[in-house]
Design a protein around this motif. Structure first.
Motif, PDB file in Angstrom:
ATOM      1  N   GLN A 142     -28.501  -6.344  -2.933  1.00  0.00           N
ATOM      2  CA  GLN A 142     -28.478  -5.056  -3.027  1.00  0.00           C
ATOM      3  C   GLN A 142     -27.428  -4.379  -1.858  1.00  0.00           C
ATOM      4  O   GLN A 142     -27.999  -4.728  -0.539  1.00  0.00           O
ATOM      5  CB  GLN A 142     -29.331  -4.256  -3.311  1.00  0.00           C
ATOM      6  CG  GLN A 142     -29.008  -2.814  -4.047  1.00  0.00           C
ATOM      7  CD  GLN A 142     -30.059  -1.794  -4.702  1.00  0.00           C
ATOM      8  OE1 GLN A 142     -31.187  -2.013  -4.093  1.00  0.00           O
ATOM      9  NE2 GLN A 142     -29.828  -0.996  -5.279  1.00  0.00           N
ATOM     10  N   THR A 143     -26.456  -3.675  -2.048  1.00  0.00           N
ATOM     11  CA  THR A 143     -25.594  -2.730  -1.080  1.00  0.00           C
ATOM     12  C   THR A 143     -25.865  -1.538  -1.270  1.00  0.00           C
ATOM     13  O   THR A 143     -26.166  -1.022  -2.530  1.00  0.00           O
ATOM     14  CB  THR A 143     -24.291  -3.380  -1.041  1.00  0.00           C
ATOM     15  OG1 THR A 143     -23.675  -3.657  -2.231  1.00  0.00           O
ATOM     16  CG2 THR A 143     -23.958  -4.955  -0.296  1.00  0.00           C
ATOM     17  N   LEU A 144     -25.409  -0.832  -0.142  1.00  0.00           N
ATOM     18  CA  LEU A 144     -25.339   0.842  -0.312  1.00  0.00           C
ATOM     19  C   LEU A 144     -24.655   1.069  -1.301  1.00  0.00           C
ATOM     20  O   LEU A 144     -24.749   1.969  -2.395  1.00  0.00           O
ATOM     21  CB  LEU A 144     -25.199   1.365   0.911  1.00  0.00           C
ATOM     22  CG  LEU A 144     -26.055   1.191   2.098  1.00  0.00           C
ATOM     23  CD1 LEU A 144     -25.412   1.800   3.371  1.00  0.00           C
ATOM     24  CD2 LEU A 144     -27.428   2.134   1.687  1.00  0.00           C
ATOM     25  N   MET A 145     -23.262   0.475  -1.366  1.00  0.00           N
ATOM     26  CA  MET A 145     -22.218   0.822  -2.422  1.00  0.00           C
ATOM     27  C   MET A 145     -21.842  -0.320  -3.355  1.00  0.00           C
ATOM     28  O   MET A 145     -22.337  -1.406  -2.922  1.00  0.00           O
ATOM     29  CB  MET A 145     -21.020   1.253  -1.761  1.00  0.00           C
ATOM     30  CG  MET A 145     -21.067   2.373  -0.826  1.00  0.00           C
ATOM     31  SD  MET A 145     -21.404   4.011  -1.675  1.00  0.00           S
ATOM     32  CE  MET A 145     -19.867   4.409  -2.568  1.00  0.00           C
ATOM     33  N   VAL A 146     -21.442  -0.106  -4.651  1.00  0.00           N
ATOM     34  CA  VAL A 146     -21.020  -1.133  -5.547  1.00  0.00           C
ATOM     35  C   VAL A 146     -19.770  -1.002  -6.142  1.00  0.00           C
ATOM     36  O   VAL A 146     -19.349   0.057  -6.358  1.00  0.00           O
ATOM     37  CB  VAL A 146     -22.149  -1.561  -6.207  1.00  0.00           C
ATOM     38  CG1 VAL A 146     -22.138  -0.422  -7.560  1.00  0.00           C
ATOM     39  CG2 VAL A 146     -22.272  -2.828  -7.115  1.00  0.00           C
ATOM     40  N   GLN A 147     -19.129  -2.260  -6.618  1.00  0.00           N
ATOM     41  CA  GLN A 147     -17.728  -1.921  -7.372  1.00  0.00           C
ATOM     42  C   GLN A 147     -18.376  -1.794  -8.591  1.00  0.00           C
ATOM     43  O   GLN A 147     -18.902  -2.182  -9.304  1.00  0.00           O
ATOM     44  CB  GLN A 147     -16.859  -3.273  -7.147  1.00  0.00           C
ATOM     45  CG  GLN A 147     -16.287  -3.535  -5.833  1.00  0.00           C
ATOM     46  CD  GLN A 147     -15.010  -2.322  -5.624  1.00  0.00           C
ATOM     47  OE1 GLN A 147     -14.229  -2.166  -6.359  1.00  0.00           O
ATOM     48  NE2 GLN A 147     -15.309  -1.576  -4.674  1.00  0.00           N
TER      49      GLN A 147
END
Length: 533
Positions: free
Chosen positions: A72-77
């Motif tokens: 997981q990343t802080l932001m996502v597309q």
């Protein structure tokens, strides 16, 4: 549904609910069976690259498509493209007018897939680790504008940047910014093998054979909290040796979905036939290009590279090899991306032997220039060999070059390319995120992923930082065009074409229209099972 080609809108962000007929996210359940997806992407652990799935190392579309399901990343597309949205974060944003301080607040009660809690300290550890390891893939350069990472309590992370970077939210959506469990990832060493521990929508069980990941079993992560809606319980991604083997598996019913890389012949056949398999045409930002080791004796003289740029006939190349599945490209930045220009056409115009000859004569270069074009045999599809045969013929038919071609497996090709063993080599590029910066900095900035000796101080010290200061990306176009003009003059890379993307799926599989975004990101969480018809 009868077999047909579904053409998705070319303008980013205009995907409509009408596509639900061939797969909206709410259609049907998965029936408990894993959805099986085929790919020709290869995942090999070698002596030179023993940690292919470590987020601090991975830097190709195939490995990123494993990590995007699991880390997981802080932001996502978001679905349908557009600016990134918070995922592991509850909120993120610049807190100053200069775009140099970026703060994120984590979602409450975040957990890794094993149930361990996630804190701001884990985010800092993951980012600091990727920057410190500085792996030879060059992926750490995506985070190069970070100066320091600060935490406030358990839930807040603050990024202090060295310079303004309006593209930073996009970079936080890439796997190198993935949050990893410190208990599973050593601070000073890459993690070998194919195990991944994160907090993404799926967990991974890797099936290995002779140092190669042959099947990735993705199972819905019960601890996942984020922006993505997961529409299935499990997806198996199977890696095939080539497109023919993958196509045979689809015909036999062994797989439900077929992704990259299909051959042009397979795409044409699927588009023309009727049956229970649908072909989806997805807008794509993939580009192909020739890269030069600008210190190599054969191509060190700029005139040699310019002569090649003057001779390559992109229209013929695309027509003979890819047909309607690709378009000629005259810049590193593809059409549909803000900041695109036709810099190479503006400088060189139509192919001309006479102009190429004049360039070489004026520079005192003896002809024919003898060199080898290197390409990879198993990473970009079976048509790559034919593509290089056409390029060889175009250059040799001029009488100005004596060109040979040599194909090599990806696991051997990449270390050789990074070690500077190839004077000229062919590569593809799928952007890290849909912005012109992702087609410029990875090729031209310090620590670029090509390990290119080409270094233009104006581009690195002035133009790239200047373009990143513009939150309005249209306002950055003038600066980006200047960069592209310099590239056309110096030719450290020679853009060839940009391609479309395709997904083939059985018509009881839903969500197909959203399963692949323009950056070639597999979004397996969109897939489900519905009713055939």
């Amino acid at each position: 549904m009868n077999r047909k080609t579904l053409v998705l809108p070319a303008v980013v962000g205009l995907l409509t609910p009408a596509l639900a007929a061939c797969g909206g996210s709410d259609a049907g359940s998965d029936g408990g069976r894993p959805i099986v997806v085929g790919t020709t992407d290869r995942f090999i652990a070698t002596k030179d690259a023993p940690a292919p799935l470590d987020p601090a190392y991975a830097y190709d579309v195939g490995t990123w498509n494993v990590l995007r399901q699991t880390v997981q990343t802080l932001m996502v597309q978001p679905r349908g493209e557009g600016a990134p949205v918070p995922d592991a974060a509850e909120s993120c944003g610049f807190t100053d007018t200069g775009n140099e301080r970026y703060a994120c607040k984590l979602r409450p009660d975040l957990k890794f897939s094993n149930g361990d809690p996630i804190t701001a300290a884990d985010v800092k550890y993951s980012i600091d680790r990727a920057l410190a390891l500085k792996s030879d893939s060059g992926v750490f350069a995506l985070l190069s504008t970070i100066d320091t990472v600060e935490t406030k309590g358990d839930n807040e992370v603050i990024f202090h940047l060295k310079t303004a970077d309006a593209t930073f939210p996009y970079k936080l959506s890439t796997p190198v910014a993935g949050i990893v469990n410190p208990d599973a990832y050593e601070k000073n060493k890459l993690r070998d093998g194919f195990q991944v521990d994160g907090s993404g929508p799926y967990t991974l069980k890797a099936e290995e054979k002779d140092g190669e990941l042959v099947k990735a079993e993705f199972t819905k992560n019960p601890h996942y909290q984020g922006a993505l809606k997961v529409n299935n319980e499990a997806v198996d991604m199977v890696s095939y040796q080539d497109a023919d083997a993958m196509g045979a598996a689809l015909d036999k019913g062994d797989i439900d979905v077929m992704t990259r890389t299909m051959t042009p012949e397979q795409i044409n056949k699927l588009a023309a036939a009727d049956g229970d398999v649908d072909l989806v045409d997805v807008p794509g930002l993939e580009i192909r290009y020739l890269a030069f080791n600008t210190e190599a004796p054969t191509v060190k003289d700029k005139a040699v590279r310019q002569a090649m740029a003057q001779l390559v006939n992109r229209d013929q190349l695309v027509s003979e090899v890819y047909g309607t599945q690709a378009e000629p490209l005259y810049s590193l930045v593809p059409a549909s991306i803000t900041g695109h220009s036709n810099a190479f056409f503006n400088k060189y115009g139509d192919p001309s032997v006479a102009k190429a000859k004049a360039l070489l004569e004026d520079a005192g270069v003896n002809t024919p220039v003898k060199l080898t074009l290197h390409y990879t045999t198993d990473h970009y599809g079976a048509a790559t060999k034919k593509e290089f045969e056409v390029l060889r013929a175009q250059l040799n038919d001029s009488g100005l070059f004596d060109v040979g071609i040599e194909g090599t497996r990806w696991d051997t090709f990449v270390p050789a390319e990074r070690a500077g063993k190839y004077d000229v080599f062919g590569m593809g590029w799928f952007p890290d995120f849909p912005d012109a910066d992702s087609f410029v900095a990875p090729f031209l900035d310090k620590d670029n992923f090509l390990k290119s000796p080409y270094a233009n101080s104006e581009i690195r010290n002035t133009l790239i930082p200047e373009s990143r200061r513009e939150a309005d990306r249209l306002a950055a176009s003038k600066t980006l065009n200047t960069i592209q003009d310099i590239v056309a003059e110096d030719v450290p890379v020679l853009p060839l074409w940009q391609g479309k993307q395709y997904v083939a799926a059985r018509d009881d599989i839903t969500g197909v229209a959203y399963a692949l975004n323009s950056s070639a990101t597999l979004q397996l969480w969109e897939l489900g099972r519905g009713v055939s018809g």
